[in-house]
Design a protein around this motif. Sequence first.
Motif, PDB file in Angstrom:
ATOM      1  N   PRO A   1     -11.026   3.996   0.130  1.00 26.76           N
ATOM      2  CA  PRO A   1     -10.129   3.813  -1.025  1.00 26.76           C
ATOM      3  C   PRO A   1      -8.662   3.921  -0.604  1.00 26.76           C
ATOM      4  CG  PRO A   1     -11.079   6.014  -1.054  1.00 26.76           C
ATOM      5  CD  PRO A   1     -11.730   5.281   0.084  1.00 26.76           C
ATOM      6  N   LEU A   2      -7.863   2.951  -1.026  1.00 20.51           N
ATOM      7  CA  LEU A   2      -6.439   2.956  -0.723  1.00 20.51           C
ATOM      8  C   LEU A   2      -5.645   2.759  -2.013  1.00 20.51           C
ATOM      9  CD1 LEU A   2      -6.314   0.680   2.457  1.00 20.51           C
ATOM     10  CD2 LEU A   2      -6.164   3.168   2.396  1.00 20.51           C
ATOM     11  N   LYS A   3      -4.492   3.381  -2.068  1.00 17.44           N
ATOM     12  CA  LYS A   3      -3.601   3.231  -3.217  1.00 17.44           C
ATOM     13  C   LYS A   3      -2.733   1.984  -3.002  1.00 17.44           C
ATOM     14  CE  LYS A   3      -4.602   7.126  -5.430  1.00 17.44           C
ATOM     15  NZ  LYS A   3      -5.072   7.178  -6.832  1.00 17.44           N
ATOM     16  N   LEU A   4      -2.683   1.147  -4.041  1.00 23.30           N
ATOM     17  CA  LEU A   4      -1.905  -0.087  -3.961  1.00 23.30           C
ATOM     18  C   LEU A   4      -0.870  -0.123  -5.082  1.00 23.30           C
ATOM     19  CD1 LEU A   4      -1.530  -2.906  -2.639  1.00 23.30           C
ATOM     20  CD2 LEU A   4      -3.120  -3.795  -4.376  1.00 23.30           C
ATOM     21  N   LEU A   5       0.376  -0.330  -4.690  1.00 25.90           N
ATOM     22  CA  LEU A   5       1.471  -0.428  -5.661  1.00 25.90           C
ATOM     23  C   LEU A   5       1.771  -1.905  -5.899  1.00 25.90           C
ATOM     24  CD1 LEU A   5       3.660   1.051  -7.345  1.00 25.90           C
ATOM     25  CD2 LEU A   5       5.143   0.931  -5.331  1.00 25.90           C
TER      26      LEU A   5
ATOM     27  N   LEU B   1       0.168   1.415 -10.161  1.00 19.76           N
ATOM     28  CA  LEU B   1      -0.446   2.036  -8.991  1.00 19.76           C
ATOM     29  C   LEU B   1      -1.953   2.100  -9.224  1.00 19.76           C
ATOM     30  CD1 LEU B   1       0.320   3.352  -6.262  1.00 19.76           C
ATOM     31  CD2 LEU B   1       0.289   5.563  -7.432  1.00 19.76           C
ATOM     32  N   SER B   2      -2.697   1.434  -8.384  1.00 19.73           N
ATOM     33  CA  SER B   2      -4.150   1.367  -8.556  1.00 19.73           C
ATOM     34  C   SER B   2      -4.843   1.721  -7.244  1.00 19.73           C
ATOM     35  CB  SER B   2      -4.564  -0.032  -9.020  1.00 19.73           C
ATOM     36  OG  SER B   2      -4.126  -1.013  -8.090  1.00 19.73           O
TER      37      SER B   2
ATOM     38  N   TYR C   1       0.843  -1.198   0.000  1.00 27.46           N
ATOM     39  CA  TYR C   1       0.000   0.000   0.000  1.00 27.46           C
ATOM     40  C   TYR C   1       0.882   1.253   0.000  1.00 27.46           C
ATOM     41  CZ  TYR C   1      -4.034  -2.951   1.033  1.00 27.46           C
ATOM     42  OH  TYR C   1      -5.018  -3.905   0.963  1.00 27.46           O
ATOM     43  N   LEU C   2       0.332   2.301  -0.596  1.00 23.08           N
ATOM     44  CA  LEU C   2       1.086   3.555  -0.692  1.00 23.08           C
ATOM     45  C   LEU C   2       1.455   4.081   0.693  1.00 23.08           C
ATOM     46  CD1 LEU C   2       2.237   5.872  -2.432  1.00 23.08           C
ATOM     47  CD2 LEU C   2      -0.008   6.973  -2.304  1.00 23.08           C
ATOM     48  N   LYS C   3       0.524   3.949   1.652  1.00 23.68           N
ATOM     49  CA  LYS C   3       0.818   4.454   3.004  1.00 23.68           C
ATOM     50  C   LYS C   3       2.003   3.725   3.632  1.00 23.68           C
ATOM     51  CE  LYS C   3      -2.739   1.533   5.169  1.00 23.68           C
ATOM     52  NZ  LYS C   3      -1.833   0.696   5.954  1.00 23.68           N
ATOM     53  N   ASP C   4       2.159   2.433   3.253  1.00 14.54           N
ATOM     54  CA  ASP C   4       3.293   1.668   3.769  1.00 14.54           C
ATOM     55  C   ASP C   4       4.579   2.012   3.018  1.00 14.54           C
ATOM     56  OD1 ASP C   4       1.754   0.300   5.673  1.00 14.54           O
ATOM     57  OD2 ASP C   4       1.047  -1.105   4.144  1.00 14.54           O
TER      58      ASP C   4
END
Length: 425
Positions: free
Chosen positions: A368-372, A359-360, A322-325
């Motif tokens: 909603p979360l951003k996932l790389l 990146l989705s 995840y983008l936050k990670d």
Amino acid sequence: MAPPVDVDTVIGTLLSITSISDLRGHDVCQQLETLNDQQLTSNGCQPLQVLTPSQHSLGYLYFITAACRKADETAAQELYFMLVQFIHGADIDQLKLAGKQMNRISLALEHLAEVQGNPMLVLAPLRTLIERLTDADEPVLTPFHSVLAKHALLSKMYKYPLPILNNYIIEVDPKMYGTSIQDYLEYHYYGAVVFIGNKLFAKAFDFLLLVIAAPQQKAFSAIQLESYKRFILVSLILFGSLKTLPKYVPHVIEKLCRKRHPAYFQLLQAFQDDNMNSLNRTLQTQQQTFSNDGLFGLAKQLKNALYRKRIQNLANVYCKIYLKDVVKSISHRAHPIAAPAAEIMILDMIHKQELRAQLSTVMMNNTPLKLLTFQDSQDAKRDTPKDHATLYARLLATMSANTRLSAMDKSEGLDKGFQTKVQTK
């Protein structure tokens, strides 16, 4: 040197010659050089009023440049237009007969630009001259290449010389244009700085390598040391590591640069240690050094490059993250990076093919979360087979150019004056 002659004799000779073959058979160049920029005929006539620029280009070259180099502010504008018209209409075959004396054109343009306080005046005429003198398919180094790149920097017109710079020099012919190794070094050094200004780091890397790898009988020149400082920074930004110099390049340049410019190796060490604190500390404590070198802006880009390197290293650990990670992984407590900035960085890396990933947006608990998602962790490394093939092709081009430069350098080394100078050291 030919015996001194008067203007009338030279003008008479020029007017009597009707073909380029006849011109080659006369010693007109030597006669013109003995005039010492004398301008008037015996009856007080200006040679520029007698000679035709397109028909008597060789002679016109000497008289127009002599007038330009003496011009004051009042006459500068008119002479500038005359010189530009001459550059556009001159017989190129005649100009080539002037050899190293063609450099009079760039000296004249530089003087006119200085008198009028506008360094941009040099750019268009020199680009036209280079395009007329050289073949785009097989560009040859002229005395005008380095002057064009230098004045593009002085006038902050970083994009203007790109059409010339993008044609890599594959021929160095000192007999035709009187070019020297110094011309070669200056052109590729200024060209590299232009590429850096345009953030075209791959091309800047190529040009810097050509400067560093240029063979010389003498010790490494100041321009090569300046190039190596930039080589360190560009290499880290472009590859995430300092590229090893080719085996045919004496590695003494690295030792010499380390001794004289330790600040750059402090930056290098901090970058290699993945230590953002040390990197920032070096940037702060050595800011004056980098600023004096005109490289503080480029050095600061290493912070961004270190973040990008950390993102790429994640591809060796994760398939998805995840983008936050990502933000947590690449940030440091004292130097955090915001999620929007990290997202922009990732998208830019994907666009530039520095990162094979996607990146989705996914939903988790209606949030909603951003996932790389990394497509291939091995391909995410900077040093891909494609990188090695590209670098190998660049090194081959460097070696090809150096073969020609070695011949020039050897001729300098055999010069008696040079040998005497070396032996007395």
